[in-house]
Design an enzyme around this catalytic site. Structure first.
Site, PDB file in Angstrom:
ATOM      1  N   MET A   1       0.856  -1.176   0.000  1.00  0.00           N
ATOM      2  CA  MET A   1       0.000   0.000   0.000  1.00  0.00           C
ATOM      3  C   MET A   1       0.893   1.226   0.000  1.00  0.00           C
ATOM      4  SD  MET A   1      -1.754  -0.016   3.763  1.00  0.00           S
ATOM      5  CE  MET A   1      -0.847   0.008   5.292  1.00  0.00           C
TER       6      MET A   1
ATOM      7  N   TYR B 275       4.373   3.236  12.534  1.00  0.00           N
ATOM      8  CA  TYR B 275       3.680   3.067  11.254  1.00  0.00           C
ATOM      9  C   TYR B 275       2.233   2.612  11.438  1.00  0.00           C
ATOM     10  CZ  TYR B 275       5.629  -1.829  11.169  1.00  0.00           C
ATOM     11  OH  TYR B 275       6.014  -3.109  11.425  1.00  0.00           O
ATOM     12  N   GLU B 276       1.469   2.715  10.340  1.00  0.00           N
ATOM     13  CA  GLU B 276       0.017   2.493  10.330  1.00  0.00           C
ATOM     14  C   GLU B 276      -0.703   3.446  11.276  1.00  0.00           C
ATOM     15  OE1 GLU B 276      -1.057   0.943   7.980  1.00  0.00           O
ATOM     16  OE2 GLU B 276       0.773  -0.089   7.420  1.00  0.00           O
ATOM     17  N   GLY B 277      -0.183   4.649  11.399  1.00  0.00           N
ATOM     18  CA  GLY B 277      -0.748   5.644  12.297  1.00  0.00           C
ATOM     19  C   GLY B 277      -0.040   5.583  13.631  1.00  0.00           C
TER      20      GLY B 277
END
Length: 595
Positions: A163, A440-442
């Site tokens: 992604m 990561y991923e927020g």
């Protein structure tokens, strides 16, 4: 190097005794094949693969790292062969739709497999982990043609996925995205722009890599509402669905990182790369969040995996390392000194790691169980109830489990002492690998803001009630049991503070959003510790009921871990409550120029 043994007894306890997962096929017809024997075989084989194949590659993979040469990425020695064995075993297909070659098994079971992979070799786990998120997004939002073209290859692992969100100037604020998409006469698009921090963006595992890319159409409105999602393969599939023309999406470099060095983290340049719209124009964020929410739970599992590996390594060392005598007299007089596991402070560290890790496993698997119900339960109301709970708890699972993974790894280094600081022992690698999971991923701060700013207000508190009501009912039903008093009373006190803090944030945050923002991180941890307290009460209730049939001491150890958690971990909710109720003035009063 730290020892790792797949914790199958612990996993079975949560799956079979706490969650009664063997009843899933009765609740959900889609899981008819998830029999007890099938699940047991999966766990056994996954444990062997992680212990015998992945864990031995972890330290050398960190030492070697990935290699970059003119757009080509080569993974460390042994990784490509391990991936080939991985897909031969069908591990990429476990939770996937049978319509595309998947095994259709519960995501809960995949959670357990993911935990073991992340304990054994977090870098390796990044590659199939990203592919699974890519699969989920295409499965939910792709056209029938896109599903037929890409999903079978993602399911069998012969192609991998990524992604592509972050750009040099924007990470969390994706509304600043500049990558642009220009329409072609044939209905496809050309992408122009640069994405950074793209995990598994380029590697030597597979013949093709499928990128999901956020970009803007020429008529896109400003901000986050103007972002679309595109699928952009490294090689454009030909008429037979095989890799064809090389697409101009190229890895410009790989990052030199603090940890997860065997995972390629790439700068990806899109120079007119051909791509196809996924879903509707300007609706890319809703589609991407399908992928990100799955990924956030997966990152939580990474934190759990690191914590388990750190605990196992620390315990092994503490049993062997001889230093001084116990404070109450020699425990091993035949030896020149006692093993450090006799010392109170070492036990404090080990029990902190153990009690929180076991609580995290129970919490994560509980949410995995409801993730399956949210997608497959035949009753639409049951699906909605479970979906609400998963939505509420996703930021908590992501943030708390990764915070704990990093803390547990640091405690592991401390148990090792000076040897923990030395690379050859492997414990310091866990610290470095764990650190990215909080980002990561927020980032975990963003997860806290998501919890207080989005999840709590949804449906006038509808999501929160999916947790608050069952806990309140449990406390009421269990408080009359004398054997549970020392566990339920601390839970009740922490839960009361959580309720009070929730009401305060709802009220104060409406008047001044900074109040909610200032309280968010402490509130999220207060919530998580209370949730673990709930899990521990349920686990100790099972352990007490089985104490008369405890041949190996497993249940007695559960009771001791629960006591430690209630006495020395859960009371942290008192200080968290005091801190968050202090308000935002001490944070926001200082002018920016005074920093």
């Amino acid at each position: 190097m730290p020892a790792y043994k797949a914790p199958l007894r612990e996993i079975r306890f949560v799956l079979n005794e706490l969650l009664e997962a063997e009843k899933l096929p009765e609740l959900v017809p889609d899981f008819a094949d998830a029999t007890g024997d099938t699940v047991e075989a999966i766990l056994e084989e996954a444990g062997k693969f992680c212990e015998e194949v992945l864990q031995p590659l972890n330290h050398p993979g960190d030492e070697e790292g990935c290699h970059f040469d003119n757009g080509t990425v080569t993974t460390p020695k042994g990784f490509r062969e391990a991936y080939a064995t991985f897909i031969e075993g069908g591990w990429t297909s476990l939770p996937c739709d049978p319509a595309y070659g998947g095994q259709g098994l519960p995501k809960l079971i995949n959670f357990a497999v993911e935990e073991m992979i992340c304990s054994a070799n977090l870098s390796f786990g990044m590659y199939p982990g990203l592919s699974n998120g890519n699969y989920n997004a295409i499965h939910a939002h792709g056209s029938d043609e896109q599903k037929a073209l890409y999903l079978p290859k993602l399911v069998d692992g012969s192609w991998t996925g990524t992604m592509c969100l972050t750009e040099p100037h924007c990470g969390t604020d994706l509304g600043l995205c500049k990558t642009r998409a220009e329409a072609n006469p044939d209905g496809s698009y050309r992408l122009y722009g640069t994405k950074i921090f793209i995990s598994a963006g380029e590697h030597d595992f597979t013949e093709n890599i499928i990128h999901l890319v956020l970009a803007r159409l020429p008529d896109a409105p400003a901000g986050i509402r103007g972002i679309s999602l595109f699928v952009c393969p490294k090689f454009i599939p030909d008429a037979d669905g095989k890799p064809g023309t090389r697409n101009p999406v190229v890895c410009g470099s790989i990052e030199k990182k603090m940890g997860i060095k065997a995972s390629s983290t790439c700068v990806m340049n899109f120079d007119g790369a051909q791509a196809w719209l996924v879903g509707k124009p300007h609706k890319g964020m809703s589609a991407m969040f399908t992928m990100m929410n799955t990924a956030r739970l997966a990152v939580g599992m990474q934190g759990l995996g690191i914590a388990e590996a750190a605990y196992q390594g620390a315990v092994t060392y503490a049993r062997d390392r001889l230093q001084m005598r116990a404070l109450t007299g020699a425990k091993f007089p035949e030896k020149p000194a006692d093993p450090i596991i006799v010392h109170p402070d070492v036990r404090r560290m080990l029990l902190t790691m153990r009690s929180i890790t076991e609580g995290c496993r129970a919490l994560a698997y509980w949410i995995g169980y409801h993730l399956d119900l949210s997608q497959h339960h035949p009753d639409i109301e049951k699906r909605q109830e479970s979906d609400d709970l998963v939505a509420l708890m996703t930021p908590i699972v992501k943030a708390f489990l990764t915070d704990h993974g990093f803390h547990a790894a640091n405690l592991g280094v401390q148990v090792y002492g000076g040897h923990g600081y030395i690379r050859e022992w492997g414990m310091e690698q866990l610290v470095r690998d764990a650190r990215i999971t909080q980002i990561y991923e927020g980032t975990n701060g963003i997860q806290a803001l998501d919890l207080v700013g989005r999840k709590l207000p949804t449906g006038t508190g509808r999501l929160a009630r999916r947790f608050f009501h069952p806990v309140a009912d449990y406390i009421e039903q269990t408080s009359e049991k004398p054997e549970m008093a020392e566990y339920v009373l601390p839970l009740a006190k922490a839960f009361a503070k959580l309720q009070q803090a929730t009401a305060w944030i709802a009220q104060a945050g409406l008047a001044n959003p900074n109040e909610a923002g200032a309280a968010a991180t402490d509130y999220q941890r207060l919530f998580a510790l209370t949730a673990l307290g709930f899990m521990w009460c349920r686990m100790v209730e099972i352990a007490l009921a089985r104490k008369d049939d405890d041949r190996d001491g497993f249940y007695a150890a559960k009771v001791q871990s629960a006591r430690f958690y209630m006495a020395r971990i859960l009371p942290e909710t008192n200080s968290l409550f005091t801190i968050l109720m202090a308000g935002s003035d001490s944070l926001m009063a200082m002018p920016a120029e005074s920093f």
